[in-house]
Design a protein around this motif. Structure first.
Motif, mmCIF file in Angstrom:
data_model
loop_
_atom_site.group_PDB
_atom_site.id
_atom_site.type_symbol
_atom_site.label_atom_id
_atom_site.label_comp_id
_atom_site.label_asym_id
_atom_site.label_seq_id
_atom_site.Cartn_x
_atom_site.Cartn_y
_atom_site.Cartn_z
ATOM 1 N N ILE A 186 0.839 -1.202 0.000
ATOM 2 C CA ILE A 186 0.000 0.000 0.000
ATOM 3 C C ILE A 186 0.872 1.248 0.000
ATOM 4 O O ILE A 186 0.616 2.190 -0.754
ATOM 5 N N SER A 187 1.929 1.250 0.818
ATOM 6 C CA SER A 187 2.837 2.408 0.853
ATOM 7 C C SER A 187 3.494 2.634 -0.506
ATOM 8 O O SER A 187 3.604 3.771 -0.979
ATOM 9 N N ALA B 299 2.379 1.691 -3.432
ATOM 10 C CA ALA B 299 1.359 2.135 -4.386
ATOM 11 C C ALA B 299 1.047 3.613 -4.183
ATOM 12 O O ALA B 299 0.929 4.370 -5.151
ATOM 13 N N LYS B 300 0.936 4.044 -2.929
ATOM 14 C CA LYS B 300 0.671 5.460 -2.647
ATOM 15 C C LYS B 300 1.824 6.331 -3.138
ATOM 16 O O LYS B 300 1.608 7.416 -3.667
ATOM 17 N N ARG C 92 3.618 5.744 -5.655
ATOM 18 C CA ARG C 92 3.491 5.827 -7.116
ATOM 19 C C ARG C 92 2.287 6.673 -7.532
ATOM 20 O O ARG C 92 2.034 6.832 -8.711
ATOM 21 N N GLY C 93 1.517 7.158 -6.550
ATOM 22 C CA GLY C 93 0.370 8.005 -6.868
ATOM 23 C C GLY C 93 -0.950 7.266 -7.007
ATOM 24 O O GLY C 93 -1.946 7.846 -7.430
ATOM 25 N N VAL C 94 -0.974 5.983 -6.659
ATOM 26 C CA VAL C 94 -2.222 5.225 -6.739
ATOM 27 C C VAL C 94 -3.176 5.750 -5.673
ATOM 28 O O VAL C 94 -2.794 5.942 -4.522
ATOM 29 N N GLN C 95 -4.399 6.034 -6.062
ATOM 30 C CA GLN C 95 -5.427 6.511 -5.146
ATOM 31 C C GLN C 95 -6.285 5.339 -4.694
ATOM 32 O O GLN C 95 -6.710 4.538 -5.515
ATOM 33 N N PHE C 96 -6.536 5.230 -3.402
ATOM 34 C CA PHE C 96 -7.372 4.173 -2.859
ATOM 35 C C PHE C 96 -8.753 4.737 -2.526
ATOM 36 O O PHE C 96 -8.900 5.916 -2.267
#
Length: 195
Positions: free
Chosen positions: A138-139, A141-142, A144-148
């Motif tokens: 999750i860290s 991905a965040k 890399r700019g991934v929005q959850f």
């Protein structure tokens, strides 16, 4: 009497592999209890129903030790309740050494206890590693700019006007939210953000 117990962590997971193994061990569907929820604790409806039914001389059959749970101390406690308090046997299909109705002598009990403690430790450690890998994923991905979560709703053009009417008391928050086509909570969160 023999009973089987199967568990999957979510309603979306398939329990068929466990059920096939339990049927191959000679159980019929009416002897099998199934929960579809996490193994983090023992507050599971079918498991509790099974425990109430187990009595002295019965046998509980499970595919693997982690079907009972993933917490080291709780697995050991449940094992004690079933084998010592209920005086029922446990058979773990994936681990023949954990067959308490075949190993009733002192050596068999010692081996089963050692294997049980080791497997319970491994199950809990794996759960902790899974959580750690999830958090790291999750860290990353965040980073890399991934929005959850759901995409953020944009405020409509009439937000400022309706907010002013609400602040002055001429309009309720629910009416303002309805006019914007959003929930009451969304309207109030926008108000808090822009105050």
């Amino acid at each position: 009497m023999e009973y089987g117990y199967a568990r999957v962590s979510t309603k979306e997971q398939n329990e068929e592999r466990q059920l096939i193994a339990l049927r191959a061990a000679g159980l019929h569907n009416h002897q099998i209890f199934l929960d579809k929820q996490s193994g983090k604790d023992f507050n599971r409806c079918q498991y509790q129903r099974l425990l109430r039914r187990l009595k002295r001389g019965d046998t509980l059959i499970i595919k693997s030790i982690d079907r009972l749970g993933r917490n080291y101390h709780e697995i050991l406690e449940q094992w004690r309740i079933i084998t010592a308090e209920k005086q029922a046997a446990i058979v773990v299909l994936d681990m023949p050494l954990l067959d308490t109705h075949q190993n009733r002598d002192l050596t068999g009990t010692l081996i089963a206890d050692i294997v049980l403690q080791l497997l319970s430790y491994v199950a809990q450690t794996e759960r902790e590693f899974t959580r750690q890998r999830q958090a790291e994923g999750i860290s990353a991905a965040k980073a890399r700019g991934v929005q959850f979560g759901r995409p953020r709703k944009e405020r409509p053009e009439n937000f400022d006007e309706l907010k002013s009417l609400w602040v002055s008391g001429r309009l309720s928050a629910r009416v303002a939210a309805t006019q914007m086509g959003v929930s009451h909570q969304t309207f109030l969160s926008w108000v808090r953000e822009h105050s």
